[in-house]
Design an enzyme around this catalytic site. Structure first.
Site, short mmCIF file in Angstrom:
data_model
loop_
_atom_site.label_atom_id
_atom_site.label_comp_id
_atom_site.label_asym_id
_atom_site.label_seq_id
_atom_site.Cartn_x
_atom_site.Cartn_y
_atom_site.Cartn_z
N LYS A 14 5.98 -5.07 -11.93
CA LYS A 14 6.48 -6.22 -12.69
C LYS A 14 6.32 -6.01 -14.20
O LYS A 14 7.26 -6.28 -14.96
CB LYS A 14 5.74 -7.50 -12.28
CG LYS A 14 5.87 -7.86 -10.80
CD LYS A 14 5.22 -9.20 -10.49
CE LYS A 14 3.71 -9.23 -10.64
NZ LYS A 14 2.96 -8.41 -9.66
N ARG A 89 2.49 -18.11 -8.74
CA ARG A 89 1.82 -17.39 -7.66
C ARG A 89 1.47 -18.31 -6.49
O ARG A 89 0.88 -17.85 -5.50
CB ARG A 89 0.54 -16.75 -8.18
CG ARG A 89 0.67 -15.26 -8.48
CD ARG A 89 -0.64 -14.82 -9.09
NE ARG A 89 -0.94 -13.42 -8.96
CZ ARG A 89 -0.77 -12.52 -9.93
NH1 ARG A 89 -0.20 -12.85 -11.05
NH2 ARG A 89 -1.14 -11.27 -9.73
N ARG A 128 -3.03 3.57 -11.37
CA ARG A 128 -2.97 2.79 -12.62
C ARG A 128 -4.36 2.58 -13.20
O ARG A 128 -4.53 2.54 -14.41
CB ARG A 128 -2.29 1.43 -12.35
CG ARG A 128 -2.08 0.61 -13.61
CD ARG A 128 -1.22 -0.61 -13.36
NE ARG A 128 -1.96 -1.70 -12.74
CZ ARG A 128 -1.40 -2.86 -12.36
NH1 ARG A 128 -0.11 -3.07 -12.53
NH2 ARG A 128 -2.13 -3.81 -11.81
N ARG A 134 -8.49 -1.42 -15.99
CA ARG A 134 -8.69 -2.70 -15.30
C ARG A 134 -9.64 -2.54 -14.14
O ARG A 134 -9.38 -1.76 -13.21
CB ARG A 134 -7.33 -3.24 -14.79
CG ARG A 134 -6.49 -3.86 -15.88
CD ARG A 134 -5.16 -4.32 -15.35
NE ARG A 134 -5.24 -5.26 -14.23
CZ ARG A 134 -4.20 -5.91 -13.75
NH1 ARG A 134 -3.00 -5.75 -14.29
NH2 ARG A 134 -4.34 -6.74 -12.74
N ARG A 146 -6.66 -8.70 -3.33
CA ARG A 146 -5.48 -9.16 -4.10
C ARG A 146 -4.23 -9.12 -3.23
O ARG A 146 -3.39 -10.02 -3.29
CB ARG A 146 -5.29 -8.29 -5.35
CG ARG A 146 -6.32 -8.60 -6.43
CD ARG A 146 -6.46 -7.45 -7.41
NE ARG A 146 -5.30 -7.27 -8.27
CZ ARG A 146 -5.04 -6.14 -8.91
NH1 ARG A 146 -5.83 -5.09 -8.79
NH2 ARG A 146 -3.98 -6.05 -9.68
P1 AMP Z 1 -1.82 -9.55 -12.79
O1 AMP Z 1 -2.02 -8.97 -14.16
O2 AMP Z 1 -0.55 -10.33 -12.67
O3 AMP Z 1 -2.01 -8.53 -11.70
O4 AMP Z 1 -2.99 -10.62 -12.58
C1 AMP Z 1 -4.35 -10.24 -12.58
C2 AMP Z 1 -5.21 -11.38 -12.08
O5 AMP Z 1 -5.08 -12.52 -12.94
C3 AMP Z 1 -4.86 -11.91 -10.69
O6 AMP Z 1 -5.44 -11.13 -9.67
C4 AMP Z 1 -5.42 -13.33 -10.75
O7 AMP Z 1 -6.82 -13.32 -10.61
C5 AMP Z 1 -5.11 -13.72 -12.19
N1 AMP Z 1 -3.77 -14.36 -12.29
C6 AMP Z 1 -2.67 -13.88 -12.94
N2 AMP Z 1 -1.64 -14.71 -12.83
C7 AMP Z 1 -2.08 -15.76 -12.09
C8 AMP Z 1 -1.46 -16.95 -11.59
N3 AMP Z 1 -0.18 -17.22 -11.84
N4 AMP Z 1 -2.23 -17.78 -10.85
C9 AMP Z 1 -3.52 -17.53 -10.60
N5 AMP Z 1 -4.15 -16.43 -11.01
C10 AMP Z 1 -3.45 -15.54 -11.74
#
Ligand code: AMP
Length: 190
Positions: A14, A89, A128, A134, A146
């Site tokens: 994404k 989400r 990654r 991360r 996740r």
């Molecule tokens: P990402 O960078 O999109 O992989 O998000 C990393 C982490 O941020 C996720 O595993 C969640 O813990 C948190 N997170 C990101 N976006 C959301 C969302 N829309 N709702 C809830 N938690 C989120």
């Protein structure tokens, strides 16, 4: 406005594809994960709260995430549109986004869902981790969590957009350029 939900499990690409789309269509990129990480770096209260969930591979609570997203959207004056990356989400987030965009006189144009199978996701995330720094990419248990949370809470959001005839599935396997071209084709035919 062109408002795109770029959807997919962790590691689907994404973030990478969002970069290509904002360049071509002049959209504002809103990644909730990036915003949370910026808050963690800046040691804000929101960052501390978000980190406690992110480190476990869990979702940050809806109320917090929705308020944060809303305050980011209104920062932009007359944008061409937004790419929502990593948001919504949950169904509650999707519903809130609809209400909120409606108040602004706009709405979601399309959900583009990158489809990648689980083993490939795990391989990509571990790879990654070598460059992203991360913590949630480096730990196989957190990755597992996740993906589980994605299947349980996030994948159902597809039906939400399906019911509105806005759902498009995209094959997320292939070279970055191939996947970008698939996305361009779909967006250009909206
Ligand atoms: P990402 O960078 O999109 O992989 O998000 C990393 C982490 O941020 C996720 O595993 C969640 O813990 C948190 N997170 C990101 N976006 C959301 C969302 N829309 N709702 C809830 N938690 C989120």
């Amino acid at each position: 406005m062109l408002n795109i939900v770029l959807f997919g499990p962790p590691g689907a690409g994404k973030g990478t594809q969002s970069e290509r789309l904002i360049e071509k269509y002049g959209l504002v990129h809103l990644s909730t994960g990036d915003i949370f990480r910026a808050n963690i770096k800046g040691e804000t209260e929101l960052g501390t709260l978000a980190k406690s969930y992110m480190d476990q591979g869990q979702l940050v609570p809806d109320s917090v995430t929705i308020d944060m997203l809303r305050s980011e959207v209104v920062k932009h004056e007359s944008p061409r549109g937004f790419i929502f990356d990593g948001f919504p989400r949950t169904n509650a987030q999707a519903e809130a986004l609809d209400v909120f965009l409606n108040e602004l006189g706009t709405g979601i144009s399309v959900m583009l869902a990158l489809e990648v199978e689980e083993n490939e996701l795990k391989t990509r995330l571990l790879k990654r981790a070598e460059v992203s720094g991360r913590a949630d990419d480096a730990n196989p248990e957190v990755i597992e969590k996740r993906i589980h949370v994605y299947n349980q809470e996030t994948a159902p959001v597809k039906s939400f957009y399906h019911a509105q005839n806005k759902f498009i599935s995209i094959n997320g396997i292939g070279s970055i350029d191939e996947i970008t071209n698939r996305l361009f084709q779909e967006i250009d035919s909206i």
